[in-house]
Write an enzyme that holds these catalytic residues in place. Structure first.
Site, PDB file in Angstrom:
ATOM      1  N   LYS A  81     -17.996   9.788 -14.744  1.00 35.31           N
ATOM      2  CA  LYS A  81     -17.315  10.948 -14.139  1.00 35.31           C
ATOM      3  C   LYS A  81     -18.303  11.707 -13.258  1.00 35.31           C
ATOM      4  O   LYS A  81     -19.463  11.899 -13.627  1.00 35.31           O
ATOM      5  CB  LYS A  81     -16.759  11.858 -15.238  1.00 35.31           C
ATOM      6  N   SER A 156      -8.828  16.897 -16.111  1.00 30.61           N
ATOM      7  CA  SER A 156      -9.541  16.681 -14.869  1.00 30.61           C
ATOM      8  C   SER A 156     -10.085  15.269 -14.705  1.00 30.61           C
ATOM      9  O   SER A 156     -10.372  14.837 -13.599  1.00 30.61           O
ATOM     10  CB  SER A 156     -10.712  17.665 -14.753  1.00 30.61           C
ATOM     11  N   SER A 180      -9.561  17.404 -20.781  1.00 36.40           N
ATOM     12  CA  SER A 180      -9.810  16.572 -19.601  1.00 36.40           C
ATOM     13  C   SER A 180     -10.144  15.114 -19.901  1.00 36.40           C
ATOM     14  O   SER A 180     -10.158  14.291 -18.989  1.00 36.40           O
ATOM     15  CB  SER A 180     -10.951  17.166 -18.764  1.00 36.40           C
TER      16      SER A 180
END
Lengths: 515, 135
Positions: A81, A156, A180
């Site tokens: 990420k 997210s 997330s």
């Protein structure tokens, strides 16, 4: 052949790497080819480090050929990420203010996965600074859900979830501040785990809300998340919130859970406040079917009530913006990232204000200003102070119910994946997506999401969430692996094997080659 | 959500905030006064944007005022249960006295520290004037 390698779980691929049946170079090439084929549709990645990945894979193969004893995941590709600092790849957290920024150091979790011989493929898309539940707030365009390209993959960490769900990587790293990791897992039919607060280092994770953030694994199977958690977890002196606990092997817990397929002696509490009105019918149906499966496997299932969860979203949307407004003050155009000089010059404050105007997207501006408001004199007690009290009440609710049950269960998200753009102009509607996942962050307890089927009305994945007391992460891997095994026994396949093939040309090409 | 059109603070389209303007002080008289929790004015948003060092246009301030009012109205729910007898919690798993040995650890080189800076002179970050003419 190359298509098949991308379909393997990380643990199965690792076995083939260890036995020498497959090389890391082949596995890495297969995933890079898959990325090339599906990225135009999915857009899970912000950066693909193809050359570096191939070089890393070759180096691992050479070390293995030399007889070196390597870790269980050595040679397995992984996506990272973009909130995590990587010394050899840009780290933007999905923001224009950090466009092109290459950090001078690796996040501890990145350092650990490199040391374990994993092969970084690239950086995955995310809502800007992890503020969002759909990945639509990325400054670099949204990620598309592999199950339906017109829909959001959650957020997210939509990029990490979509990357594993679209078979672009068997593993990914995520971060979970209010869901997330878990909510995108639910919406893409993948697995995601938010560890106990302090269980995994945040050093080098670009901070959103420091009392809530936690880094964790993203994968297609429970065992794979456990294997990755074993690599990244444990104490880090560079993170002052890092716990000094000795953690058990999470992979061993997952293997045990899959092998026994029995839940005798386990008490599971259904959270009354996290079901009912507002939950999509197909979500409720698949959730209830999964609970029946748990009961049939010997678990005692009871309903429990946690009344203060009703206030969790409100507390979260005060605490998070307050902490974020402070954490994001470092983006001041001096040490890293964007600088915008106003016409005619100006003071350092003028430059800062112009830079932040140009560099931050609307959701980031909204939350920074909301946080500034919540912390301002005269409102501090009413808002931030009250939110911190609600956090106490939520922790008390968890403590009370965990005296009676071993694990809590709820749907991972109230709905399946919604259409791109559907909630983009309504911040409050977007915030409600995290209803089920936020309580775990406020209390620091671990939570895992795994797929339990497709909603009949739209054919999209539904996830189930388990939560355990702090430090009991192993319990979630064991239970998760049991349920996963029971579901796959019932279905006769994995859920993700039912996802649309996004690159039919690639498939035809390999079929033609086989004739 | 409210459909009222909020008043505007400035007729010009240029950024309504800058480091040197302090439009109106945020309501700092506790919960009394005319602006109770949930009521947010464009003047307040302009002031908050200034405090947060984010230039906003008049149109952005107007839009954000409506959005913030709706959000604050919802999150104000926390006050319903946050009674005086409940202690506040700042961290989920509190740790105290997290120290390390007082020895020099691994640090960035000067070159590394400057590597991401938008402007530097080889040994220091370069910034524009700290003080404006008014100061």
């Amino acid at each position: 052949m190359s298509h098949d390698l991308t379909r393997l779980s990380a643990s199965n691929l690792a076995e083939k790497l260890t036995s020498g049946e497959v090389s890391s170079a082949e596995a890495t090439d297969a995933h890079l080819n898959r990325i090339e084929a599906v990225e135009p549709d999915v857009h899970a990645f912000l950066h693909v480090a193809a050359d570096a990945a191939r070089a890393t894979a070759k180096a691992i193969d050479a070390r293995r050929a030399d007889g070196e004893k390597l870790g269980p995941l050595a040679g397995v590709p992984i996506a990272i990420k973009d909130v995590l600092c990587t010394i050899d790849m840009p780290s933007t957290a999905g923001s224009k203010i950090l466009e092109g920024w290459v950090p001078p150091y690796d996040a501890t979790v990145v350092k650990r996965l490199r040391a374990a011989g994993l092969v970084p493929l690239g950086k995955t898309n995310m809502d800007e600074f992890a503020m969002g539940s759909s990945t639509e707030h990325s400054a670099y365009g949204p990620t598309h859900n592999p199950w339906d390209l017109d829909r959001i993959p959650g957020g997210s960490g939509g990029g990490s979830a979509a990357a594993v769900a679209a078979f672009e990587a068997p593993l990914a790293l995520g971060s979970d501040t209010g869901g997330s990791i878990r909510q995108p897992a639910a919406l893409t039919g993948s697995v995601g785990m938010k560890p106990t607060y302090g269980g995994v280092s945040r050093y080098g994770a670009i901070a959103l809300a420091s009392s809530l953030d936690q880094v964790g694994p993203v994968s297609r199977t429970v065992l794979d998340s456990a294997l990755l958690h074993d690599v990244i977890g444990g104490h880090d002196p560079r993170d002052s919130t890092s716990l000094r606990d000795e953690w058990p092997s999470f992979a061993a817990a997952a293997r045990e859970g899959a092998a026994t397929r029995s839940l005798k002696g386990l008490t599971i509490g259904i959270v009354k406040e996290l079901q009912g009105d507002g939950f999509q019918a197909g979500v409720t149906q698949r959730f209830q079917e999964a609970v029946e499966l748990l009961t049939a496997a010997g678990a005692e299932v009871v309903e429990v009530s946690t009344p203060s969860f009703e206030y969790a979203i409100s507390a979260y949307y005060l605490i998070l913006p307050a902490e974020a407004s402070s954490n994001l003050a470092k983006f001041d155009s001096v040490r890293f990232g964007l600088r915008v000089n106003p016409v005619g010059g100006g003071t350092v404050e003028d430059v800062m204000s112009a830079t932040r105007e140009a560099g931050f997207g609307p959701e980031v501006k909204r939350r920074i200003i909301l946080g500034t408001y919540a912390l301002s004199a005269g409102y501090y007690d009413a808002y931030y102070g009250s939110a911190q009290k609600v956090r106490t009440l939520i922790q008390r609710d968890f403590a009370r119910v965990f005296a009676d049950v071993d694990v809590l269960v709820s749907p991972s998200a109230p709905t399946t994946a919604f259409k791109l753009g559907e909630k983009l102009d309504d911040p409050l509607a977007m915030y409600l997506n995290d209803l089920t996942t936020i309580p775990a962050n406020l209390a620091g307890v671990p939570g895992i999401s795994l797929p339990v089927g497709l909603a009949p009305e739209d054919g999209l994945p539904v996830g189930i969430q388990f939560m355990a007391p702090a430090r009991e992460d192993a319990r979630l891997y064991k239970l998760g692996a049991t349920l996963e095994a029971l579901l796959e026994d019932k279905w006769g396949h994995t859920l993700l094997s039912q996802a649309p093939d996004l690159a039919p040309q690639e498939m035809f090409a390999s079929e033609e080659g086989a004739v | 959500m409210s459909t009222e059109t909020p008043p505007t603070t400035s007729e010009s389209a240029r950024p309504a905030t800058s480091a040197n303007s302090r439009p109106v002080a945020a309501n700092s008289n506790g919960n009394g006064g005319s602006n109770g929790p949930g009521e947010i004015t464009t003047e307040q948003v302009a002031h908050l944007a200034n405090l947060a060092r984010i230039n906003l246009t008049t149109a952005e301030i107007a839009k954000m005022t409506v959005e913030l009012a709706a959000i604050v109205e919802n999150v104000a729910k926390v006050t319903e249960v946050a009674t005086p007898d409940v202690p506040a919690t700042s961290h989920p798993i509190p740790l105290t006295n997290v120290y390390r040995p007082d020895v020099v650890g691994e640090t960035l080189t000067q070159e590394q520290a400057l590597s991401g800076a938008p402007e530097h002179d080889g040994s220091r970050f370069r910034v524009s004037a700290i003080l404006g003419e008014e100061q």
